[in-house]
Motif scaffolding. Structure first.
Motif, mmCIF file in Angstrom:
data_model
loop_
_atom_site.group_PDB
_atom_site.id
_atom_site.type_symbol
_atom_site.label_atom_id
_atom_site.label_comp_id
_atom_site.label_asym_id
_atom_site.label_seq_id
_atom_site.Cartn_x
_atom_site.Cartn_y
_atom_site.Cartn_z
ATOM 1 N N ASP A 100 0.874 -1.178 0.000
ATOM 2 C CA ASP A 100 0.000 0.000 0.000
ATOM 3 C C ASP A 100 0.910 1.226 0.000
ATOM 4 O O ASP A 100 1.517 1.566 1.016
ATOM 5 N N GLU A 101 0.983 1.903 -1.163
ATOM 6 C CA GLU A 101 1.940 3.006 -1.334
ATOM 7 C C GLU A 101 1.240 4.324 -1.679
ATOM 8 O O GLU A 101 1.774 5.151 -2.406
ATOM 9 N N VAL A 102 0.060 4.539 -1.092
ATOM 10 C CA VAL A 102 -0.734 5.712 -1.478
ATOM 11 C C VAL A 102 -0.124 7.024 -0.988
ATOM 12 O O VAL A 102 -0.468 8.097 -1.496
ATOM 13 N N TYR A 103 0.801 6.959 -0.017
ATOM 14 C CA TYR A 103 1.428 8.189 0.500
ATOM 15 C C TYR A 103 2.835 8.395 -0.068
ATOM 16 O O TYR A 103 3.656 9.076 0.536
ATOM 17 N N GLN A 104 3.106 7.833 -1.249
ATOM 18 C CA GLN A 104 4.461 7.872 -1.784
ATOM 19 C C GLN A 104 4.966 9.284 -2.059
ATOM 20 O O GLN A 104 6.183 9.511 -2.077
ATOM 21 N N ASP A 105 4.085 10.254 -2.259
ATOM 22 C CA ASP A 105 4.515 11.650 -2.443
ATOM 23 C C ASP A 105 4.720 12.375 -1.123
ATOM 24 O O ASP A 105 5.252 13.494 -1.106
ATOM 25 N N ASN A 106 4.272 11.754 -0.023
ATOM 26 C CA ASN A 106 4.297 12.423 1.284
ATOM 27 C C ASN A 106 5.462 11.934 2.136
ATOM 28 O O ASN A 106 5.295 11.113 3.039
ATOM 29 N N VAL A 107 6.655 12.429 1.840
ATOM 30 C CA VAL A 107 7.856 12.108 2.622
ATOM 31 C C VAL A 107 8.494 13.425 3.036
ATOM 32 O O VAL A 107 8.804 14.262 2.189
ATOM 33 N N TYR A 108 8.676 13.622 4.357
ATOM 34 C CA TYR A 108 9.101 14.928 4.865
ATOM 35 C C TYR A 108 10.457 14.910 5.581
ATOM 36 O O TYR A 108 11.198 15.886 5.550
ATOM 37 N N ALA A 109 10.767 13.836 6.279
ATOM 38 C CA ALA A 109 11.935 13.826 7.171
ATOM 39 C C ALA A 109 13.244 13.763 6.392
ATOM 40 O O ALA A 109 13.339 13.072 5.370
ATOM 41 N N LYS A 110 14.223 14.493 6.885
ATOM 42 C CA LYS A 110 15.551 14.456 6.269
ATOM 43 C C LYS A 110 16.124 13.037 6.373
ATOM 44 O O LYS A 110 15.997 12.372 7.402
ATOM 45 N N GLY A 111 16.753 12.599 5.295
ATOM 46 C CA GLY A 111 17.332 11.261 5.286
ATOM 47 C C GLY A 111 16.363 10.175 4.886
ATOM 48 O O GLY A 111 16.756 9.018 4.716
ATOM 49 N N CYS A 112 15.078 10.524 4.741
ATOM 50 C CA CYS A 112 14.065 9.549 4.328
ATOM 51 C C CYS A 112 13.745 9.732 2.845
ATOM 52 O O CYS A 112 13.776 10.854 2.328
ATOM 53 N N ALA A 113 13.428 8.641 2.177
ATOM 54 C CA ALA A 113 13.030 8.686 0.767
ATOM 55 C C ALA A 113 12.076 7.534 0.500
ATOM 56 O O ALA A 113 12.154 6.487 1.159
ATOM 57 N N PHE A 114 11.193 7.739 -0.465
ATOM 58 C CA PHE A 114 10.279 6.660 -0.839
ATOM 59 C C PHE A 114 10.956 5.737 -1.844
ATOM 60 O O PHE A 114 11.517 6.184 -2.838
ATOM 61 N N HIS A 115 10.901 4.440 -1.562
ATOM 62 C CA HIS A 115 11.369 3.415 -2.496
ATOM 63 C C HIS A 115 10.192 2.487 -2.761
ATOM 64 O O HIS A 115 9.649 1.889 -1.821
ATOM 65 N N SER A 116 9.799 2.361 -4.007
ATOM 66 C CA SER A 116 8.689 1.453 -4.302
ATOM 67 C C SER A 116 9.158 0.006 -4.155
ATOM 68 O O SER A 116 10.312 -0.319 -4.434
ATOM 69 N N PHE A 117 8.237 -0.844 -3.702
ATOM 70 C CA PHE A 117 8.579 -2.263 -3.556
ATOM 71 C C PHE A 117 8.920 -2.870 -4.911
ATOM 72 O O PHE A 117 9.808 -3.725 -5.011
ATOM 73 N N LYS A 118 8.241 -2.424 -5.962
ATOM 74 C CA LYS A 118 8.525 -2.986 -7.281
ATOM 75 C C LYS A 118 9.957 -2.643 -7.718
ATOM 76 O O LYS A 118 10.684 -3.511 -8.219
ATOM 77 N N LYS A 119 10.363 -1.411 -7.529
ATOM 78 C CA LYS A 119 11.714 -0.991 -7.938
ATOM 79 C C LYS A 119 12.773 -1.811 -7.200
ATOM 80 O O LYS A 119 13.716 -2.345 -7.816
ATOM 81 N N VAL A 120 12.631 -1.906 -5.889
ATOM 82 C CA VAL A 120 13.605 -2.650 -5.101
ATOM 83 C C VAL A 120 13.596 -4.123 -5.501
ATOM 84 O O VAL A 120 14.653 -4.755 -5.622
ATOM 85 N N LEU A 121 12.401 -4.673 -5.713
ATOM 86 C CA LEU A 121 12.274 -6.069 -6.117
ATOM 87 C C LEU A 121 13.082 -6.366 -7.377
ATOM 88 O O LEU A 121 13.862 -7.332 -7.426
ATOM 89 N N PHE A 122 12.937 -5.534 -8.396
ATOM 90 C CA PHE A 122 13.625 -5.780 -9.663
ATOM 91 C C PHE A 122 15.116 -5.499 -9.570
ATOM 92 O O PHE A 122 15.922 -6.134 -10.249
ATOM 93 N N GLU A 123 15.497 -4.566 -8.716
ATOM 94 C CA GLU A 123 16.919 -4.289 -8.540
ATOM 95 C C GLU A 123 17.627 -5.377 -7.730
ATOM 96 O O GLU A 123 18.855 -5.467 -7.759
ATOM 97 N N MET A 124 16.858 -6.216 -7.054
ATOM 98 C CA MET A 124 17.438 -7.344 -6.307
ATOM 99 C C MET A 124 17.728 -8.534 -7.222
ATOM 100 O O MET A 124 18.326 -9.516 -6.784
ATOM 101 N N GLY A 125 17.291 -8.438 -8.481
ATOM 102 C CA GLY A 125 17.647 -9.469 -9.446
ATOM 103 C C GLY A 125 16.594 -10.543 -9.641
ATOM 104 O O GLY A 125 15.615 -10.628 -8.889
ATOM 105 N N PRO A 126 16.788 -11.387 -10.671
ATOM 106 C CA PRO A 126 15.783 -12.373 -11.074
ATOM 107 C C PRO A 126 15.450 -13.405 -10.011
ATOM 108 O O PRO A 126 14.369 -13.977 -10.041
ATOM 109 N N LYS A 127 16.358 -13.648 -9.069
ATOM 110 C CA LYS A 127 16.058 -14.592 -7.991
ATOM 111 C C LYS A 127 14.767 -14.207 -7.278
ATOM 112 O O LYS A 127 14.000 -15.076 -6.823
ATOM 113 N N TYR A 128 14.529 -12.906 -7.181
ATOM 114 C CA TYR A 128 13.332 -12.410 -6.513
ATOM 115 C C TYR A 128 12.307 -11.871 -7.516
ATOM 116 O O TYR A 128 11.103 -12.116 -7.395
#
Length: 540
Positions: free
Chosen positions: A316-344
């Protein structure tokens, strides 16, 4: 007159006070004393009594649909965000309109993330395109920039009869699904998105419930278990109750800014496997009601865990535009999933959700949203398409608005500067209010508020004296419900008790939105802080 007082006490809430005088204004008397009437003028209660008598005369002893005969799962459904507190808040608003004296002049509904209701102005570009889609004659109005007209014309061209009043394909208008896919590709750094994996929906909630319907099956120990975070957004517990699924709680770490802990996930899963078949893991990022933003490492750990334990992942990523704290960033699960390689990326089944209701847009009433599915069995995907077709299609105006959000003005286009300026102003304002909320609430000795890293809410922990806890329990209420109801009756501030979201036993919280205008939010926070101090002193 004594009978009159008794009747009014039954109509008004226990804590409401009314000063009776011999000369009541006729309109006040009518508003307070007359029961609600149907269009025919017959009081509703009297009408119901007559219907029951008529049924009895006809030999029908009872109604077909009663609490005993209705679907028992529906009676288990609870949705705290619009529960008893909010019902009472609406009653108080009406009492204020009728001239009933209160210790406050307005009810502030800080219970729900409804940006426009809290005074946020709509983004001009979104409304201009929507306006032309609704009334195409505005194409001839020179007040509208050319890029607005071009966007609207493209959407209308894709609609049946060139009208957003027509049904669309059940999965959503194809052009809009294509635009959603391109948006996801831009967001995720070029990772491909297939429009055929995109399902437009009536907000994100609709597609979340649809996916749960597909996933829930079995009986007894084989009944599907669904892992949800505690605290959670009550949509999940409500949907699971309706579907008679098994709710499997895993607790977020309040001492570590509501972080998700893999050891806690594993504990929850092992415990659940003793009595059900847990096969779904739900993640809310950024968090609602807790406002945390997950780190990339945390997301990687969750993906490994879900893959190892053969769990279907719902993000559930409906607040993906709402990131305020320094050092925090939104990472989509799909992006991370594919960057982890075909095993996942070739194995893990994932459904992710987004909405028009949150972010900088706040367009809740349009009910627009989408779901993207990854690695779904083609045969199941056919069943999903069949299921969504039963409801014909998502609201087409909501689809149109979603298209404008995922396909905004580009640099050099006439609307770009104004669009970016308005978007940044909204997000900057929210970031300041997130900081302000944490700062002011933490000034009270009995309130502890974690940083609001993202989303639109804070979920502070509150100390409730033992005397108040016992009084609440004697009245059959959760202690934080008791506190929140007192807060509402004495200050007009409407927040939601933490017990409606789930919390560790022995702790008490409330959820409040950070959406009110800055001046009103400051006043709200100061009044809330003062009330808690007074409440603590009174019950200590």
């Amino acid at each position: 007159m004594s009978i009159l007082r008794g009747c009014l006490r039954g109509v008004l809430a226990p804590n409401a006070s009314v000063v009776f005088r011999s000369r009541l204004a006729p309109q006040i008397t009518s508003a307070l004393l007359c029961p609600p009437r149907s269009l025919s003028g017959t009081p509703l209660a009297e009408r119901d009594r007559k219907v029951t008598e008529k049924m009895s005369e006809n030999g029908t002893c009872s109604r077909i649909l009663t609490l005993d005969s209705m679907n028992p799962c529906i009676q288990k459904v609870e949705y705290a965000v619009r529960g008893p507190i909010v019902i009472r808040a609406v009653e108080l608003e009406k009492e204020l309109q009728q001239g009933v004296k209160k210790p406050f002049t307005e009810v502030i509904k800080a219970n729900i993330g409804d940006a426009h209701a809290m005074g946020q102005k709509p983004i001009t570009f979104l409304r201009q395109v929507s306006a032309i889609c609704l009334y195409p004659e505005l194409m001839n109005d020179n007040k509208f920039p050319e890029d607005v007209k071009q966007k609207a014309a493209r959407i209308l061209q894709a609609c049946g009869g060139h009208s957003i009043g027509a049904y669309s394909a059940s999965q959503g208008i194809e052009v809009i699904r294509q635009d959603v896919a391109k948006y996801i590709e831009r967001r995720d750094g070029g990772i491909l998105s297939d429009p055929n994996n995109i399902y437009l929906s009536t907000g994100a909630s609709d597609s979340i419930v649809t996916m749960l319907k597909l996933l829930v099956s079995g009986q007894g120990k084989s009944r599907t278990g669904v892992m949800i975070p505690i605290p959670q957004y009550p949509l999940y517990s409500a949907a699971l109750a309706e579907l008679d699924a098994v709710q499997v709680n895993y607790y977020l770490d309040e001492e570590n800014c509501w972080a998700l802990d893999i050891d806690e996930l594993r504990r929850s899963l092992m415990e659940a496997r003793k009595h059900c078949d847990p096969k779904v893991l739900c993640i809310i990022n950024p968090g609602n009601p807790t406002g945390q933003v997950q780190s990339r490492k945390c997301i990687e750990d969750v993906i490994r865990f879900a893959a190892e334990e053969n769990l279907f992942l719902m993000a559930d990523e409906v607040y993906q535009d709402n990131v305020y704290a320094k050092g925090c960033a939104f990472h989509s699960f799909k992006k991370v999933l594919f960057e982890m390689g075909p095993k996942y990326s070739e194995k893990l089944e994932l459904a992710s959700f987004h909405s028009t209701s949150k972010g900088y847009m706040g367009e809740c009433g349009f009910r627009g949203g989408y779901m993207e599915v990854i690695n779904m069995d083609p045969a199941v995907k056919q069943q999903l398409t069949k299921l969504v077709s039963v409801r014909l299609c998502p609201p087409v105006p909501g689809q149109a608005l979603l298209d404008v959000i995922v396909n905004p003005p580009k640099p050099g286009e006439p609307s770009y500067k104004q669009f970016i300026s308005e978007k940044q102003a909204v997000l900057s304002n929210l970031a300041e209010k997130a900081r302000l909320t944490e700062e002011i609430l933490n000034q009270s000795p009995g309130i502890r508020c974690n940083p609001v890293q993202g989303a639109m809410y804070s979920f502070p922990r509150i100390h409730i004296p033992e005397k108040a806890v016992k009084l609440a329990q004697a009245e059959g209420q959760a202690p934080d419900m008791y506190f929140c109801m007192k807060l509402l009756e004495e200050t007009g501030i409407c927040v939601v008790p933490g017990s409606g979201f789930g919390q560790r036993e022995g702790t008490h919280h409330f959820r409040m939105t950070i959406l009110p205008p800055t001046d009103k939010l400051k006043s709200l926070l100061e009044r809330l802080k003062d009330f808690h101090q007074k409440f603590t002193e009174e019950y200590s």
